[in-house]
Design a protein around this motif. Sequence first.
Motif, PDB file in Angstrom:
ATOM      1  N   GLY A  64       0.794  -1.218   0.000  1.00  0.00           N
ATOM      2  CA  GLY A  64       0.000   0.000   0.000  1.00  0.00           C
ATOM      3  C   GLY A  64       0.828   1.270   0.000  1.00  0.00           C
ATOM      4  O   GLY A  64       0.455   2.272  -0.610  1.00  0.00           O
ATOM      5  N   ARG A  65       1.961   1.234   0.676  1.00  0.00           N
ATOM      6  CA  ARG A  65       2.831   2.412   0.734  1.00  0.00           C
ATOM      7  C   ARG A  65       3.326   2.784  -0.669  1.00  0.00           C
ATOM      8  O   ARG A  65       3.273   3.946  -1.079  1.00  0.00           O
ATOM      9  N   GLU A  66       3.801   1.776  -1.416  1.00  0.00           N
ATOM     10  CA  GLU A  66       4.303   2.033  -2.765  1.00  0.00           C
ATOM     11  C   GLU A  66       3.172   2.398  -3.718  1.00  0.00           C
ATOM     12  O   GLU A  66       3.318   3.267  -4.591  1.00  0.00           O
ATOM     13  N   PHE A  67       2.030   1.739  -3.561  1.00  0.00           N
ATOM     14  CA  PHE A  67       0.872   2.067  -4.393  1.00  0.00           C
ATOM     15  C   PHE A  67       0.454   3.520  -4.164  1.00  0.00           C
ATOM     16  O   PHE A  67       0.186   4.265  -5.114  1.00  0.00           O
ATOM     17  N   TYR A  68       0.410   3.931  -2.908  1.00  0.00           N
ATOM     18  CA  TYR A  68       0.021   5.301  -2.561  1.00  0.00           C
ATOM     19  C   TYR A  68       0.959   6.309  -3.228  1.00  0.00           C
ATOM     20  O   TYR A  68       0.515   7.306  -3.820  1.00  0.00           O
ATOM     21  N   LYS A  69       2.261   6.049  -3.149  1.00  0.00           N
ATOM     22  CA  LYS A  69       3.235   6.971  -3.742  1.00  0.00           C
ATOM     23  C   LYS A  69       3.061   7.061  -5.251  1.00  0.00           C
ATOM     24  O   LYS A  69       3.169   8.147  -5.834  1.00  0.00           O
ATOM     25  N   LYS A  70       2.791   5.930  -5.892  1.00  0.00           N
ATOM     26  CA  LYS A  70       2.587   5.950  -7.343  1.00  0.00           C
ATOM     27  C   LYS A  70       1.354   6.767  -7.711  1.00  0.00           C
ATOM     28  O   LYS A  70       1.342   7.493  -8.715  1.00  0.00           O
ATOM     29  N   LYS A  72       0.104   9.328  -6.023  1.00  0.00           N
ATOM     30  CA  LYS A  72       0.329  10.749  -5.770  1.00  0.00           C
ATOM     31  C   LYS A  72       1.405  11.348  -6.671  1.00  0.00           C
ATOM     32  O   LYS A  72       1.436  12.567  -6.869  1.00  0.00           O
ATOM     33  N   ASP A  73       2.275  10.511  -7.217  1.00  0.00           N
ATOM     34  CA  ASP A  73       3.321  11.005  -8.116  1.00  0.00           C
ATOM     35  C   ASP A  73       2.833  11.161  -9.550  1.00  0.00           C
ATOM     36  O   ASP A  73       3.530  11.736 -10.385  1.00  0.00           O
ATOM     37  N   ASN A  74       1.645  10.640  -9.837  1.00  0.00           N
ATOM     38  CA  ASN A  74       1.080  10.698 -11.184  1.00  0.00           C
ATOM     39  C   ASN A  74       0.041  11.815 -11.237  1.00  0.00           C
ATOM     40  O   ASN A  74      -0.932  11.809 -10.483  1.00  0.00           O
ATOM     41  N   GLU A  75       0.249  12.780 -12.122  1.00  0.00           N
ATOM     42  CA  GLU A  75      -0.661  13.927 -12.203  1.00  0.00           C
ATOM     43  C   GLU A  75      -2.097  13.499 -12.489  1.00  0.00           C
ATOM     44  O   GLU A  75      -3.048  14.137 -12.035  1.00  0.00           O
ATOM     45  N   GLU A  76      -2.265  12.401 -13.230  1.00  0.00           N
ATOM     46  CA  GLU A  76      -3.604  11.945 -13.589  1.00  0.00           C
ATOM     47  C   GLU A  76      -4.368  11.382 -12.395  1.00  0.00           C
ATOM     48  O   GLU A  76      -5.596  11.387 -12.380  1.00  0.00           O
ATOM     49  N   THR A  77      -3.652  10.873 -11.391  1.00  0.00           N
ATOM     50  CA  THR A  77      -4.318  10.201 -10.267  1.00  0.00           C
ATOM     51  C   THR A  77      -4.067  10.873  -8.920  1.00  0.00           C
ATOM     52  O   THR A  77      -4.610  10.433  -7.906  1.00  0.00           O
ATOM     53  N   ALA A  93       1.206   8.306  11.583  1.00  0.00           N
ATOM     54  CA  ALA A  93       2.022   9.515  11.400  1.00  0.00           C
ATOM     55  C   ALA A  93       2.642   9.558  10.003  1.00  0.00           C
ATOM     56  O   ALA A  93       2.702  10.617   9.366  1.00  0.00           O
ATOM     57  N   GLU A  94       3.102   8.398   9.526  1.00  0.00           N
ATOM     58  CA  GLU A  94       3.726   8.344   8.202  1.00  0.00           C
ATOM     59  C   GLU A  94       2.743   8.738   7.109  1.00  0.00           C
ATOM     60  O   GLU A  94       3.061   9.553   6.229  1.00  0.00           O
ATOM     61  N   PHE A  95       1.531   8.174   7.157  1.00  0.00           N
ATOM     62  CA  PHE A  95       0.568   8.460   6.096  1.00  0.00           C
ATOM     63  C   PHE A  95      -0.051   9.847   6.246  1.00  0.00           C
ATOM     64  O   PHE A  95      -0.390  10.487   5.248  1.00  0.00           O
ATOM     65  N   GLU A  96      -0.192  10.320   7.460  1.00  0.00           N
ATOM     66  CA  GLU A  96      -0.686  11.685   7.627  1.00  0.00           C
ATOM     67  C   GLU A  96       0.337  12.691   7.121  1.00  0.00           C
ATOM     68  O   GLU A  96      -0.023  13.742   6.588  1.00  0.00           O
ATOM     69  N   LYS A  97       1.613  12.377   7.271  1.00  0.00           N
ATOM     70  CA  LYS A  97       2.664  13.236   6.716  1.00  0.00           C
ATOM     71  C   LYS A  97       2.577  13.265   5.193  1.00  0.00           C
ATOM     72  O   LYS A  97       2.874  14.285   4.555  1.00  0.00           O
ATOM     73  N   MET A  98       2.154  12.147   4.603  1.00  0.00           N
ATOM     74  CA  MET A  98       1.973  12.080   3.148  1.00  0.00           C
ATOM     75  C   MET A  98       0.603  12.608   2.727  1.00  0.00           C
ATOM     76  O   MET A  98       0.220  12.508   1.577  1.00  0.00           O
TER      77      MET A  98
END
Length: 256
Positions: A64-70, A72-77, A93-98
């Motif tokens: 889930g961590r890597e999926f979340y980053k992908k 948020k890093d994609n302008e379309e999604t 704390a980690e996900f709230e920071k993100m």
Amino acid sequence: MPNQDKKILVLDDDPDVISLLKLRLDKEGYQVFTGTDGLQGLMKVRGQMPDLIIMDVMMPNLNGREFYKKMKDNEETAMIPIIVMTGHPFLRAEFEKMRCDYFAVKPIHPGEIMPVIRNLLKQKVLIVGEYKDFQHYIQSELSEDYYESKIVEQQGQMFEELAAKRYDVAVVRLAQVEDSAEEFISMVERHSLNKRVLVVIYSDAYVKGTEEGDAKVIIDNAIKWVMAGRVLFFDPRTCGPSLFEFMKDHLGKSGI
């Protein structure tokens, strides 16, 4: 059903969790798609482009961590709201920071997250200006079932809001704009969490500008805003229906 045009993707490697959430979401009228890991999630996103994602963190293949980053890093999604659910509270704390939209600790209770889902799926509208009659007119015409709106008076307050929250539309009175059209749009894009926020500019100058010189200024201003990729509505007493039709077309919603 009012929610039938909303697509929700649920990702979890626990079939019981998927069944529980799908049962409740189906009952609410949402279109529900599921997957058991982040790789399946990426394929479902490409194929369906969901309006909201509910995801577990500890999943095989792509967690889930890597999926979340992908996402948020994609302008379309990047602007798809994501609810993170996990049995590990220390990850909050980690996900709230993100800047995840909601963090839920398992076991999941559908009654807990359904109000969160409904709120996240509302379109966010920021209304900017000191012309209170028109502000409240816009606000009163936006169905609370589909829209969440807020009123601020000044340009500086608008930028603070756009930086703190993901707005879909900002309806701005021209008199509150302190910069040129190009500079203003550049500042909006720089400050906004949502880089695709639609800015609608309106002006009540039309009803005041009776002399030829005033009319020329109004027309010149209109051309500048159109060239900057935004829309100018002159008269707030008559532009209401056109404004709402434009917003519906842009947002793809029927809740006005």
